[in-house]
Design a protein around this motif. Structure first.
Motif, mmCIF file in Angstrom:
data_model
loop_
_atom_site.group_PDB
_atom_site.id
_atom_site.type_symbol
_atom_site.label_atom_id
_atom_site.label_comp_id
_atom_site.label_asym_id
_atom_site.label_seq_id
_atom_site.Cartn_x
_atom_site.Cartn_y
_atom_site.Cartn_z
ATOM 1 N N ARG A 37 39.090 43.081 -92.306
ATOM 2 C CA ARG A 37 37.830 43.325 -91.602
ATOM 3 C C ARG A 37 36.675 43.499 -92.587
ATOM 4 N NH1 ARG A 37 41.515 46.091 -88.387
ATOM 5 N NH2 ARG A 37 41.649 45.238 -86.267
ATOM 6 N N GLU A 44 33.511 39.105 -81.526
ATOM 7 C CA GLU A 44 34.357 40.266 -81.802
ATOM 8 C C GLU A 44 35.788 40.013 -81.342
ATOM 9 O OE1 GLU A 44 34.589 45.090 -80.930
ATOM 10 O OE2 GLU A 44 32.880 43.909 -80.222
ATOM 11 N N GLU A 103 39.033 39.767 -83.905
ATOM 12 C CA GLU A 103 40.187 40.654 -83.762
ATOM 13 C C GLU A 103 41.467 39.861 -83.487
ATOM 14 O OE1 GLU A 103 40.439 43.938 -84.385
ATOM 15 O OE2 GLU A 103 38.416 43.632 -85.164
#
Length: 219
Positions: free
Chosen positions: A107, A203, A207
């Motif tokens: 991340r 997003e 993920e």
């Protein structure tokens, strides 16, 4: 506010070991960078570059013997002068940090590099398009980028393996598989995700990509 390509040209000129480029050279390199990024090296012509730079075509050949020399003059110094000290310095801060898990590190890497990619995509498109076709550029990329990234990431990979959270494969294999997935995410995000009307959920896709990597690398 300066355009990213203008900042890049300033940085390139400032970091050059040789005498600073003349105004005409800067115009030529800027025009060539734009056209190579838009059309690719093979489809570009020196005449088109000269027209955009506002110089005679013969001026290009006074500074660069061939179109290939012009390409290398753009990519090679950027690789040597920007990728190592200018581009990678912020990335090294990310790679040198301590993380509780491999997905936390992923991340941080994505957040750091996406900001850079968005700012410098114009020039980086030349890397993406041309490096596969020019062995001398591949050699520089491996030496100045891949080897350094490998050296920085390997200790983290070894630590996570010792903790039992990553598959006991070679760090090279883990890095290769990880980079392949991340590049796929970035490429689709760049081409499709920014398009008006796109249903891309950044997003969620980010993920999902990290989850895919973690499941594939689970011990």
């Amino acid at each position: 506010m300066k355009e990213p390509i203008e900042e890049w040209l300033e940085e390139l000129n400032k970091l050059s070991d040789e005498k600073n480029m003349t105004d005409k050279q800067l115009k030529i390199v800027k025009a060539a960078s734009e056209i190579f990024a838009e059309k690719g090296f093979a489809a570009s012509s020196t005449n088109e570059i000269a027209q955009r730079a506002g110089v005679a075509e013969g001026t290009i050949f006074r500074h660069y013997k061939t179109k290939k020399d012009l390409l290398v003059s753009i990519v090679a110094p950027v690789m040597a002068k920007l990728v190592a000290p200018f581009v990678m310095r912020e990335f090294y801060k990310v790679l040198d940090s301590q993380y509780d898990s491999f997905d936390q590190m992923l991340r941080a890497i994505l957040e750091n590099r996406l900001v850079f990619l968005e700012k410098h995509m114009h020039v980086l498109k030349i890397f993406i398009q041309e490096i596969p076709f020019h062995p001398e550029l591949q050699e520089q990329f491996e030496k100045l980028v891949l080897q350094k990234v490998f050296e920085k990431i390997t200790p983290n990979i070894r630590r996570f393996q010792n903790e039992g959270t990553l598959a006991d494969w070679s760090p090279y294999t883990i890095i290769r598989l990880t980079i392949s997935s991340l590049i796929g995410y970035v490429a689709i995000r760049t081409v499709y995700g920014k398009r008006e009307g796109s249903i891309w959920d950044d997003e969620q896709e980010r993920e999902a990509t990290i989850a895919f990597i973690m499941k594939g690398l689970a011990p």
